[in-house]
Design an enzyme around this catalytic site. Sequence first.
Site, PDB file in Angstrom:
ATOM      1  N   CYS A 162       0.806  -1.228   0.000  1.00  0.00           N
ATOM      2  CA  CYS A 162       0.000   0.000   0.000  1.00  0.00           C
ATOM      3  C   CYS A 162       0.840   1.281   0.000  1.00  0.00           C
ATOM      4  CB  CYS A 162      -0.962  -0.008   1.188  1.00  0.00           C
ATOM      5  SG  CYS A 162      -0.262  -0.696   2.698  1.00  0.00           S
ATOM      6  N   GLY A 193      -3.985  -0.581   7.863  1.00  0.00           N
ATOM      7  CA  GLY A 193      -2.983  -1.345   7.129  1.00  0.00           C
ATOM      8  C   GLY A 193      -2.558  -2.601   7.852  1.00  0.00           C
ATOM      9  N   HIS A 255      -2.161   6.548   4.294  1.00  0.00           N
ATOM     10  CA  HIS A 255      -0.721   6.556   4.597  1.00  0.00           C
ATOM     11  C   HIS A 255      -0.110   7.878   4.106  1.00  0.00           C
ATOM     12  CE1 HIS A 255      -1.189   2.486   5.729  1.00  0.00           C
ATOM     13  NE2 HIS A 255      -0.538   1.868   4.765  1.00  0.00           N
TER      14      HIS A 255
HETATM   15  P1  NAP Z   1      -7.267  -9.652   7.686  1.00  0.00           P
HETATM   16  O1  NAP Z   1      -8.155  -8.537   8.088  1.00  0.00           O
HETATM   17  O2  NAP Z   1      -6.528 -10.402   8.740  1.00  0.00           O
HETATM   18  O3  NAP Z   1      -8.158 -10.726   6.818  1.00  0.00           O
HETATM   19  C1  NAP Z   1      -7.672 -11.995   6.436  1.00  0.00           C
HETATM   20  C2  NAP Z   1      -8.718 -12.765   5.615  1.00  0.00           C
HETATM   21  O4  NAP Z   1      -8.167 -14.046   5.270  1.00  0.00           O
HETATM   22  C3  NAP Z   1     -10.007 -13.042   6.352  1.00  0.00           C
HETATM   23  O5  NAP Z   1     -11.079 -13.105   5.422  1.00  0.00           O
HETATM   24  C4  NAP Z   1      -9.770 -14.437   6.934  1.00  0.00           C
HETATM   25  O6  NAP Z   1     -10.967 -15.169   7.138  1.00  0.00           O
HETATM   26  C5  NAP Z   1      -9.008 -15.074   5.790  1.00  0.00           C
HETATM   27  N1  NAP Z   1      -8.213 -16.211   6.264  1.00  0.00           N
HETATM   28  C6  NAP Z   1      -7.502 -16.325   7.410  1.00  0.00           C
HETATM   29  N2  NAP Z   1      -6.940 -17.553   7.500  1.00  0.00           N
HETATM   30  C7  NAP Z   1      -7.322 -18.222   6.383  1.00  0.00           C
HETATM   31  C8  NAP Z   1      -7.105 -19.550   5.913  1.00  0.00           C
HETATM   32  N3  NAP Z   1      -6.391 -20.430   6.606  1.00  0.00           N
HETATM   33  N4  NAP Z   1      -7.654 -19.903   4.713  1.00  0.00           N
HETATM   34  C9  NAP Z   1      -8.398 -19.019   4.010  1.00  0.00           C
HETATM   35  N5  NAP Z   1      -8.669 -17.766   4.414  1.00  0.00           N
HETATM   36  C10 NAP Z   1      -8.126 -17.357   5.583  1.00  0.00           C
HETATM   37  O7  NAP Z   1      -6.144  -9.157   6.671  1.00  0.00           O
HETATM   38  P2  NAP Z   1      -6.185  -7.874   5.666  1.00  0.00           P
HETATM   39  O8  NAP Z   1      -5.659  -6.656   6.329  1.00  0.00           O
HETATM   40  O9  NAP Z   1      -7.523  -7.827   5.032  1.00  0.00           O
HETATM   41  O10 NAP Z   1      -5.069  -8.279   4.600  1.00  0.00           O
HETATM   42  C11 NAP Z   1      -5.302  -9.274   3.619  1.00  0.00           C
HETATM   43  C12 NAP Z   1      -4.117  -9.324   2.663  1.00  0.00           C
HETATM   44  O11 NAP Z   1      -3.989  -8.072   1.982  1.00  0.00           O
HETATM   45  C13 NAP Z   1      -2.771  -9.559   3.404  1.00  0.00           C
HETATM   46  O12 NAP Z   1      -1.964 -10.400   2.609  1.00  0.00           O
HETATM   47  C14 NAP Z   1      -2.204  -8.155   3.510  1.00  0.00           C
HETATM   48  O13 NAP Z   1      -0.805  -8.161   3.599  1.00  0.00           O
HETATM   49  C15 NAP Z   1      -2.669  -7.530   2.196  1.00  0.00           C
HETATM   50  N6  NAP Z   1      -2.772  -6.064   2.194  1.00  0.00           N
HETATM   51  C16 NAP Z   1      -3.396  -5.396   3.204  1.00  0.00           C
HETATM   52  C17 NAP Z   1      -3.477  -3.999   3.156  1.00  0.00           C
HETATM   53  C18 NAP Z   1      -4.181  -3.196   4.205  1.00  0.00           C
HETATM   54  O14 NAP Z   1      -4.139  -1.948   4.127  1.00  0.00           O
HETATM   55  N7  NAP Z   1      -4.842  -3.823   5.210  1.00  0.00           N
HETATM   56  C19 NAP Z   1      -2.939  -3.317   2.079  1.00  0.00           C
HETATM   57  C20 NAP Z   1      -2.327  -4.018   1.056  1.00  0.00           C
HETATM   58  C21 NAP Z   1      -2.253  -5.392   1.124  1.00  0.00           C
HETATM   59  P3  NAP Z   1     -11.673 -15.326   8.615  1.00  0.00           P
HETATM   60  O15 NAP Z   1     -12.431 -14.052   8.857  1.00  0.00           O
HETATM   61  O16 NAP Z   1     -12.550 -16.508   8.433  1.00  0.00           O
HETATM   62  O17 NAP Z   1     -10.560 -15.542   9.606  1.00  0.00           O
END
Ligand code: NAP
Length: 369
Positions: A162, A193, A255
């Site tokens: 990001c 993030g 950010h």
């Molecule tokens: P998050 O809020 O922790 O969400 C994770 C998601 O993955 C949830 O839907 C979770 O489902 C699912 N999950 C967890 N364990 C799993 C498994 N074993 N099998 C299948 N699904 C599973 O994370 P996030 O912030 O949304 O980030 C997601 C991705 O985007 C990451 O790789 C992160 O690095 C990237 N990213 C994030 C941002 C940001 O600003 N947040 C920016 C760029 C990139 P449950 O609800 O069922 O646990």
Amino acid sequence: MSADSKLKVGILGATGAVGQRFVQLLAEHPWFEVVALTASDRSVGKRYGDACNWLLRGGMPPAVAEMTVVATEPAAINSDVHLLFSAMPGDLAGPLEEAFAAAGFAVCSNTSAHRQDPDVPLLIPDVNPDHTALIPFQQARRGWARLEGGRRAGFIVTNPNCSTTHLVCALKPLHDAFGLVAVNVVTMQALSGAGYPGVASLDILDNVIPYIGGEEEKIESEPLKLLGTLTGDAIALAGFVVSAQANRVAVRNGHLEAVSVKLKAPAALSDVAEAFTSYRGEPQRLGLPTAPDPAIIFHTAPDRPQPRMDRLAGGGMATHVGRLRPDPLFDYKFIVLGHNTVRGAAGGAILNAELLVAQGYLGNVTSNE
Ligand code: NAP
């Protein structure tokens, strides 16, 4: 594209912070219709409305709330879906995204798992739309050919970290006009993030945390691939150096980045400002539905851009540049701001998919052409 010919799409990791942004941004999308939502075993089999702790303003789209969350495996997704958006945890995404691509799905991923694979485009449509030419080489190298029944072959395209996204959107006009020698960036990154629940409130209130694991390495390496040159089946990395320091601050979204640049060719301050204000990329030329116009919002007020005031401009898809001034160590310094879960995550992946449609990589898959 008419309403009844929308491309059917799925979201992997649909219940998380980024997954929810996908749901929100795709709810009214003119080209894409969400028909599949996956998450962890904790959520599989539940109504999305029950499995998901909705964090965004405006409420959960009612139709999506009634959908049932399915397992994150290719067999759980109907074969009339070709495009998947991935918002899975980075440590799980690598093999899972490959399994989906091998099964014939086009995966537009937010995760870091495949960003540095030499045959996977790391894509910002404003910056390097030509890098999608890696896709046929990726499919051939990995054996992801057209499947039985004429179904299209799968592939993986990624969007950057990001902070990298907004940094590189701002660097692109300078790289084109003057060339870059060195970039120094200090980030002040929003809490969203870190996903949900993210950083504990007692750790971040009244505080700044001067460390985000793995972030500085991504910000230092990803710009070189994004601004690199396509040479047949590979990307020749750009030849400048980036130094990054990443900090977590008590802001919900947006950010902020303090950037200094050393340029190859001499440039007056007015030339640098002109490079920012006149910049138009491929998404603006193509009129892609999610493209902000202008792509870069250039501020002249001495105290802008600010996260709370500016992050939602251009639907959260614009990159802000402000406080442009000479730098006694480098040539120029300025502030960059961008929304991290919109343009920096879900919105960036959606714009990638729109470019892939415009370039012919995602056709009318509902007819299995
Ligand atoms: P998050 O809020 O922790 O969400 C994770 C998601 O993955 C949830 O839907 C979770 O489902 C699912 N999950 C967890 N364990 C799993 C498994 N074993 N099998 C299948 N699904 C599973 O994370 P996030 O912030 O949304 O980030 C997601 C991705 O985007 C990451 O790789 C992160 O690095 C990237 N990213 C994030 C941002 C940001 O600003 N947040 C920016 C760029 C990139 P449950 O609800 O069922 O646990």
